[in-house]
Design an enzyme around this catalytic site. Structure first.
Site, short mmCIF file in Angstrom:
data_model
loop_
_atom_site.label_atom_id
_atom_site.label_comp_id
_atom_site.label_asym_id
_atom_site.label_seq_id
_atom_site.Cartn_x
_atom_site.Cartn_y
_atom_site.Cartn_z
N GLY A 317 0.92 -1.19 -0.13
CA GLY A 317 -0.13 -0.09 -0.10
C GLY A 317 0.88 1.17 0.13
O GLY A 317 1.88 1.28 -0.48
N GLU A 318 0.46 2.28 0.59
CA GLU A 318 1.13 3.58 0.58
C GLU A 318 1.18 4.31 -0.58
O GLU A 318 1.33 5.54 -0.73
CB GLU A 318 2.43 3.39 1.18
CG GLU A 318 2.73 2.62 2.45
CD GLU A 318 3.84 2.49 2.96
OE1 GLU A 318 4.91 3.16 2.62
OE2 GLU A 318 4.17 2.09 4.20
N GLY A 319 0.96 3.61 -1.88
CA GLY A 319 1.17 4.34 -3.06
C GLY A 319 2.37 3.74 -3.53
O GLY A 319 2.81 4.27 -4.62
#
Length: 351
Positions: A317-319
């Site tokens: 996640g997080e980008g």
């Protein structure tokens, strides 16, 4: 609601003339036709989005949104709620995976507090759009009000408008929030009609017993809330998350301004489901960076007709996946613009 309505009205079909010109240039470049595969497809898509036969990607931004989830009270994961705020601090200190990969992509990072359950220290890198101190527990009723759902989406639209005013050619989406795979699985189950078992994965590493409990929690929440799959705002309000709504707003706001959106993994995918339910045309503005290792993500992308660029078995996640996707999108556009044509290079074309 006015901002959301105006934004939806601005999302138009891609520019076919720009795409046709980009396709013609691709066919004239010094290579066998189609030999750059997906890079060619992406460059033509970006041309249609930006409405330029020779699009450009110079100004890049990653927008990572954080929020907490009340469903954590059901003990659906291995990590305490406090980790959300702690990880945002790590982002702001430059120590997370997204910091490293955004630097590699040459993208500025925008961190947004959409609903972290505590007050974070003021930081010039942090934008506070807090809709609430975490959502409510979906097993006890709707996670937010309808007004909060609209507020979350409009906050995302406002963020991307602000970034566009600084110069923005492409944007990536990312998330942080303990419990957000549970919310995303619930959203996907409702909007796709698939069973909870089909769409629910192990998140941050659940064992079989924990996974079964997570599935049971989502089933109980859906039975209690009965979200209507034809009403995406209701689905967001009953079982979604503040960051899911915010990311949906980023996608809609970007499309309204002719900016391509590179989405990350499962949580960004859930946001895209909500956003494309509000505006089916949005799908053409989205580039799926990767297929994550989270169960259900491949089916989620397929349900929207999106084909991921990468499959690296990532699930952070997080980008992080979106940052890699931006790198590939920039490479696609640069090959379109910077390669020589057969005529320019004086190379004989194939029969």
């Amino acid at each position: 609601m006015d901002l959301l309505t105006r934004t939806l009205e601005k999302i138009k079909p891609l520019d076919k003339d720009a795409m046709a010109q980009a396709q013609k240039r691709q066919d004239d470049l010094t290579k066998p036709a189609g030999s750059l595969g997906r890079l060619e497809e992406v460059s033509i898509q970006v041309a249609g989005i930006q409405r330029k036969a020779k699009p450009e990607i110079k100004n890049k931004a990653m927008i990572t949104m954080a929020a907490d989830h009340g469903v954590v009270d059901e003990k659906i994961g291995n990590w305490p709620r406090e980790v959300t705020a702690q990880m945002v601090e790590n982002f702001l200190n430059g120590g997370a995976g997204i910091n490293v990969l955004a630097r590699q992509a040459g993208a500025r990072i925008v961190f947004v507090d959409m609903g972290v359950a505590s007050d974070l220290k003021p930081n010039k890198q942090l934008i506070v759009k807090k809709v609430g101190y975490g959502t409510k527990n979906m097993c006890q009723g709707p996670v937010m009000t309808g007004e909060q759902a609209v507020q979350a989406i409009e906050a995302g639209i406002e963020i991307v408008i602000g970034e566009a005013n600084k110069g923005l050619d492409i944007v990536g989406t990312g998330d942080m929030g303990i419990g957000n795979t549970t919310a995303s699985s619930a959203v996907f189950a409702v909007l796709s009609g698939k069973t909870v078992e089909e769409v629910t994965g192990r998140g941050t590493g659940l064992n079989d017993e924990q996974l079964n409990h997570k599935i049971d929690v989502i089933k109980r929440a859906l039975k209690l809330n009965k979200p209507n799959p034809t009403r995406p705002l209701e689905v967001l309000a009953k079982v979604g998350g503040f960051e899911i709504g915010g990311l949906a707003g980023v996608m809609l706001g970007a499309a309204a301004q002719h900016i391509p959106v590179v989405i990350d993994g499962f949580i960004s995918g859930a946001a895209a489901l909500v956003a494309t339910a509000l505006s089916p045309q949005l799908k053409d503005y989205i580039i799926a960076a990767h297929c994550s290792a989270e169960a259900g993500h491949a089916a989620m992308l397929k349900s929207m007709g999106l084909k991921p660029l990468l499959n690296l078995e990532m699930r952070l996640g997080e980008g992080t996946g979106a940052a890699l996707g931006i790198i590939i999108a920039e490479a696609a556009v640069r090959t379109l613009n910077e390669m020589a044509t057969f005529a320019e290079a004086g190379v004989s074309e194939g029969e």
